[in-house]
Scaffold this motif. Structure first.
Motif, PDB file in Angstrom:
ATOM      1  N   ILE A  61       0.875  -1.161   0.000  1.00  0.00           N
ATOM      2  CA  ILE A  61       0.000   0.000   0.000  1.00  0.00           C
ATOM      3  C   ILE A  61       0.916   1.216   0.000  1.00  0.00           C
ATOM      4  N   SER A  62       0.832   2.026  -1.053  1.00  0.00           N
ATOM      5  CA  SER A  62       1.751   3.164  -1.198  1.00  0.00           C
ATOM      6  C   SER A  62       0.964   4.452  -1.393  1.00  0.00           C
ATOM      7  N   PHE A  63       1.316   5.452  -0.583  1.00  0.00           N
ATOM      8  CA  PHE A  63       0.668   6.751  -0.698  1.00  0.00           C
ATOM      9  C   PHE A  63       1.588   7.787  -1.332  1.00  0.00           C
ATOM     10  N   ILE A  64       2.678   7.343  -1.966  1.00  0.00           N
ATOM     11  CA  ILE A  64       3.526   8.262  -2.715  1.00  0.00           C
ATOM     12  C   ILE A  64       2.748   8.722  -3.949  1.00  0.00           C
ATOM     13  N   PRO A  65       2.574  10.039  -4.134  1.00  0.00           N
ATOM     14  CA  PRO A  65       1.775  10.515  -5.281  1.00  0.00           C
ATOM     15  C   PRO A  65       2.430  10.163  -6.603  1.00  0.00           C
ATOM     16  N   TYR A  66       1.598   9.995  -7.634  1.00  0.00           N
ATOM     17  CA  TYR A  66       2.105   9.654  -8.961  1.00  0.00           C
ATOM     18  C   TYR A  66       1.247  10.350 -10.005  1.00  0.00           C
ATOM     19  N   GLU A  67       1.794  10.480 -11.202  1.00  0.00           N
ATOM     20  CA  GLU A  67       1.075  11.073 -12.330  1.00  0.00           C
ATOM     21  C   GLU A  67       0.903  10.003 -13.402  1.00  0.00           C
ATOM     22  N   ASN A  68      -0.324   9.851 -13.891  1.00  0.00           N
ATOM     23  CA  ASN A  68      -0.560   8.883 -14.951  1.00  0.00           C
ATOM     24  C   ASN A  68      -0.174   9.458 -16.310  1.00  0.00           C
ATOM     25  N   PRO A  69       0.295   8.614 -17.234  1.00  0.00           N
ATOM     26  CA  PRO A  69       0.596   9.108 -18.592  1.00  0.00           C
ATOM     27  C   PRO A  69      -0.689   9.563 -19.279  1.00  0.00           C
ATOM     28  N   GLN A  70      -0.548  10.487 -20.240  1.00  0.00           N
ATOM     29  CA  GLN A  70      -1.734  11.014 -20.928  1.00  0.00           C
ATOM     30  C   GLN A  70      -2.436   9.934 -21.742  1.00  0.00           C
ATOM     31  N   VAL A  71      -1.663   8.990 -22.280  1.00  0.00           N
ATOM     32  CA  VAL A  71      -2.253   7.877 -23.032  1.00  0.00           C
ATOM     33  C   VAL A  71      -2.020   6.601 -22.239  1.00  0.00           C
ATOM     34  N   ALA A  72      -3.111   5.940 -21.852  1.00  0.00           N
ATOM     35  CA  ALA A  72      -2.995   4.732 -21.024  1.00  0.00           C
ATOM     36  C   ALA A  72      -2.350   3.595 -21.826  1.00  0.00           C
ATOM     37  N   PRO A  73      -1.362   2.876 -21.245  1.00  0.00           N
ATOM     38  CA  PRO A  73      -0.748   1.726 -21.931  1.00  0.00           C
ATOM     39  C   PRO A  73      -1.769   0.609 -22.177  1.00  0.00           C
ATOM     40  N   ASN A  74      -1.479  -0.262 -23.139  1.00  0.00           N
ATOM     41  CA  ASN A  74      -2.396  -1.344 -23.497  1.00  0.00           C
ATOM     42  C   ASN A  74      -2.664  -2.273 -22.321  1.00  0.00           C
ATOM     43  N   PHE A  75      -1.625  -2.557 -21.519  1.00  0.00           N
ATOM     44  CA  PHE A  75      -1.798  -3.515 -20.422  1.00  0.00           C
ATOM     45  C   PHE A  75      -2.800  -3.012 -19.399  1.00  0.00           C
ATOM     46  N   VAL A  76      -2.740  -1.730 -19.058  1.00  0.00           N
ATOM     47  CA  VAL A  76      -3.673  -1.211 -18.053  1.00  0.00           C
ATOM     48  C   VAL A  76      -5.096  -1.150 -18.621  1.00  0.00           C
ATOM     49  N   MET A  77      -5.231  -0.891 -19.923  1.00  0.00           N
ATOM     50  CA  MET A  77      -6.561  -0.912 -20.529  1.00  0.00           C
ATOM     51  C   MET A  77      -7.152  -2.316 -20.458  1.00  0.00           C
ATOM     52  N   PHE A  78      -6.305  -3.324 -20.645  1.00  0.00           N
ATOM     53  CA  PHE A  78      -6.754  -4.716 -20.551  1.00  0.00           C
ATOM     54  C   PHE A  78      -7.167  -5.042 -19.109  1.00  0.00           C
ATOM     55  N   LEU A  79      -6.370  -4.604 -18.143  1.00  0.00           N
ATOM     56  CA  LEU A  79      -6.700  -4.876 -16.738  1.00  0.00           C
ATOM     57  C   LEU A  79      -8.001  -4.204 -16.330  1.00  0.00           C
ATOM     58  N   ARG A  80      -8.220  -2.993 -16.792  1.00  0.00           N
ATOM     59  CA  ARG A  80      -9.455  -2.281 -16.423  1.00  0.00           C
ATOM     60  C   ARG A  80     -10.691  -3.065 -16.849  1.00  0.00           C
ATOM     61  N   ARG A  81     -10.586  -3.679 -18.000  1.00  0.00           N
ATOM     62  CA  ARG A  81     -11.720  -4.462 -18.515  1.00  0.00           C
ATOM     63  C   ARG A  81     -12.090  -5.599 -17.571  1.00  0.00           C
ATOM     64  N   TYR A  82     -11.093  -6.198 -16.939  1.00  0.00           N
ATOM     65  CA  TYR A  82     -11.344  -7.354 -16.073  1.00  0.00           C
ATOM     66  C   TYR A  82     -11.492  -6.977 -14.595  1.00  0.00           C
ATOM     67  N   LEU A  83     -10.796  -5.931 -14.155  1.00  0.00           N
ATOM     68  CA  LEU A  83     -10.653  -5.726 -12.714  1.00  0.00           C
ATOM     69  C   LEU A  83     -11.481  -4.594 -12.123  1.00  0.00           C
ATOM     70  N   GLU A  84     -11.786  -3.556 -12.896  1.00  0.00           N
ATOM     71  CA  GLU A  84     -12.519  -2.440 -12.303  1.00  0.00           C
ATOM     72  C   GLU A  84     -13.919  -2.897 -11.879  1.00  0.00           C
ATOM     73  N   GLY A  85     -14.208  -2.663 -10.619  1.00  0.00           N
ATOM     74  CA  GLY A  85     -15.470  -3.103 -10.041  1.00  0.00           C
ATOM     75  C   GLY A  85     -15.425  -4.489  -9.435  1.00  0.00           C
ATOM     76  N   ALA A  86     -14.309  -5.206  -9.648  1.00  0.00           N
ATOM     77  CA  ALA A  86     -14.186  -6.576  -9.127  1.00  0.00           C
ATOM     78  C   ALA A  86     -13.811  -6.563  -7.646  1.00  0.00           C
ATOM     79  N   LYS A  87     -14.069  -7.669  -6.989  1.00  0.00           N
ATOM     80  CA  LYS A  87     -13.828  -7.799  -5.549  1.00  0.00           C
ATOM     81  C   LYS A  87     -12.645  -8.733  -5.298  1.00  0.00           C
ATOM     82  N   ILE A  88     -11.748  -8.312  -4.401  1.00  0.00           N
ATOM     83  CA  ILE A  88     -10.600  -9.149  -4.041  1.00  0.00           C
ATOM     84  C   ILE A  88     -11.068 -10.203  -3.034  1.00  0.00           C
ATOM     85  N   GLN A  89     -10.970 -11.477  -3.419  1.00  0.00           N
ATOM     86  CA  GLN A  89     -11.452 -12.576  -2.583  1.00  0.00           C
ATOM     87  C   GLN A  89     -10.411 -13.018  -1.561  1.00  0.00           C
ATOM     88  N   SER A  90      -9.174 -13.122  -1.985  1.00  0.00           N
ATOM     89  CA  SER A  90      -8.121 -13.564  -1.065  1.00  0.00           C
ATOM     90  C   SER A  90      -6.758 -13.214  -1.653  1.00  0.00           C
TER      91      SER A  90
END
Length: 563
Positions: A61-90
């Motif tokens: 868990i990191s609270f160091i501030p960061y800036e996102n790139p203006q164009v999201a990389p392909n990998f993060v776009m793929f993760l958003r499709r599967y993970l946003e709104g999902a629940k961590i089970q374990s």
């Protein structure tokens, strides 16, 4: 300690307590090998950093501030499709290895529940982050694609079946300590650390030495080992300073040889304190590698140019001697004939002392005289031009040295600003494909001990906007004297002496003089600043300033920074 299997065990223990059951609300990829999942749990947002960095791989868990790139990389776009709104089970660790599985329930395109997992392998340069479908262990995607010719042990490409890295066949200390007592009894105490490390999984050299030290005076070896291992679940995060000034961290206050140490509330805070300098510097170096090469090349080019210009000036100082030679040759042309390489003539400018004059053997006396006069006029005419070019070259050298000093204190979010500035100044070609208008990142913000807001520009674009556009005319502006550094603004027209001193220390720290003592810092109201026409970004002139002398402190920015 290094982030070994034992510390990974502690991390998994902390993450299970904080974020299991939480929902992933956002997915970011601020850096090439790192993902940040914002997990909402118990009315709190937890930024979970999953790093597959070759040197600083970790999960925290990191609270160091960061800036996102203006164009999201392909990998993060793929993760958003599967993970946003999902629940961590374990969250589970593989044995006592540096591999963590994050099990997540999500929904597919038809709305059916689908089980996937994020697998983080923290294996140095082989570190990687996988999204795997649980049903068939198929790799949906991974942050580093590794072709088959680079890894023949297992396939590391989307669509392949996920398999674990090769095992070392060592014992998990959390499930079996049976062999510890006989190992200790059968070996001399000076070998215990080596024996522990070669027998049990997940022990770094430092961890093994700490356990050996704990066992040294124990009456009950087995119980002492269990008590020591329990520290990786009963956490007391500790950052230690060794005798050589290097930092080390541990999950609890174990037997150590630290010169001094500091405790933290969580492993996340501990790792933030440990990595904030190291990881940030590495990120900056990765992102700014091309910029640094360009700047150093420009510096080298301008320094060579300055050297040549100074040589031209030195030659011009000797121009009168060329005129003397020309005068003598035009007075005594009969002493010279073609084919001669030199001639000695009485110099009537110097008590008729003989002066040897080199000649062009293809020319007669008058033509040689004309050649000397031409060189004389050329050097004399060049002086004004060279003086002008020296001023411009010195400005270029100062400019690029300023950029280099800004990169020394830059955070990753500042790199795009510096790149955009170099594009605007014509040192880097604009990428025509990028149609988005770049936005300038915000200055770093600090709160003085007396409650005054202080802002620090970290690059020329930030400096210019902060000092000339955003600051109130009566706000106090600070800058190190005659040295490249940040513009600092105190948003107060009558700051206390303590606030003024703290702002001056920030100005000194975020400058080329950060390693110096007794640094002069000028200050005056921001309304007195002026930018000359045609000046480069961030360049200002002023008068009527006052000066403070301060010693920069590396601790002060961390203490005052607004998170």
């Amino acid at each position: 300690m290094p982030l070994d299997g034992l510390f990974t065990h502690a991390l998994v223990h902390e993450l299970n307590e904080l974020i299991v059951g939480g929902r992933i609300t956002k997915v970011h990829q601020p850096y090439p090998n790192e993902i940040v999942l914002v997990v909402r749990n118990n009315s709190t947002n937890y930024p979970l950093l999953l790093s597959a960095h070759p040197t600083y791989a970790r999960a925290q868990i990191s609270f160091i501030p960061y800036e996102n790139p203006q164009v999201a990389p392909n990998f993060v776009m793929f993760l958003r499709r599967y993970l946003e709104g999902a629940k961590i089970q374990s969250i589970e660790q593989i044995d006592n290895d540096r591999i963590i599985n994050f099990f997540v329930n999500t929904r597919d395109e038809l709305g059916d529940i689908q089980s996937v997992r994020l697998t983080l392998e923290m294996m140095g340069r082989h570190s990687n982050l996988f999204l795997v479908r649980q049903q068939d262990q198929r790799i949906l995607d991974l942050i580093k694609h590794v072709p088959a010719d680079q890894n023949r042990v297992r396939s590391l490409m989307p669509g392949a079946t996920y398999t674990l890295p090769p095992q070392q066949n060592l014992i998990n200390p959390f499930t079996s300590l049976d062999k510890l007592a006989p190992l200790v009894l059968d070996n001399p105490s000076e070998d215990w650390a080596k024996v522990i490390q070669s027998t049990y999984q997940g022990f770094s050299k430092e961890s093994a030495q700490s356990l050996a030290l704990a066992l040294k005076n124990a009456t009950n070896t087995m119980q002492q080992a269990k008590d020591w291992l329990s520290g990786f679940e009963n956490l007391s995060p500790t950052l230690g300073i060794k005798s050589d000034q290097s930092l080390s961290f541990s999950a609890f206050n174990w037997p150590n040889t630290y010169r001094s140490q500091q405790s933290y509330q969580s492993l996340g805070e501990l790792l933030d304190a440990y990595y904030i300098g190291k990881a940030e510097r590495e990120r900056v170096n990765q992102q700014a590698g091309t910029l640094i090469r360009i700047i150093k090349n420009e510096l080298k080019k301008n320094k060579n140019k300055k050297k040549k210009l100074n040589q031209t000036l030195a030659d011009a100082d000797n121009a009168n001697q060329l005129k003397v030679m020309g005068d003598l040759l035009i007075t005594y042309p009969h002493l010279v004939s073609k084919g001669m390489k030199k001639v000695a003539i009485e110099n009537y400018y110097d008590n008729n002392q003989l002066l040897t004059i080199p000649l062009d053997e293809k020319l007669d006396g008058l033509k040689n005289a004309e050649k000397y006069f031409n060189r004389y006029r050329k050097l004399k005419n060049a002086v004004a031009y060279v003086d002008e070019q020296l001023v411009l070259t010195d400005k270029e050298i100062d400019y690029f040295e300023t950029i280099l000093s800004q990169l020394d204190v830059a955070s990753p979010k500042d790199i795009d600003d510096i790149r955009q500035e170099l594009i605007g100044e014509g040192y880097i070609r604009q990428n025509k494909r990028k149609k988005q208008k770049p936005k300038i990142s915000k200055p770093d913000r600090f709160m003085s001990t007396d409650g005054a807001l202080i802002e620090v520009g970290k690059n020329n674009l930030q400096n210019e906007r902060l000092s000339l556009k955003q600051a109130n005319r009566r706000d106090i502006w600070l800058h190190v004297q005659k040295i490249p550094g940040s513009h600092v603004i105190i948003h107060d027209d009558n700051p206390s002496d303590k606030t003024l001193m703290e702002a001056a220390q920030l100005a000194a720290y975020f400058s080329k003089a950060r390693e110096s003592a007794n640094v002069p810092v000028d200050y005056l109201p921001a309304g007195k600043l002026r930018k000359p026409n045609g000046a480069k970004p961030g360049f200002v002139i002023f008068e009527g300033q006052q000066t403070l002398y301060v010693t920069p402190s590396a601790d002060l920015p961390q203490q005052l920074k607004i998170k």
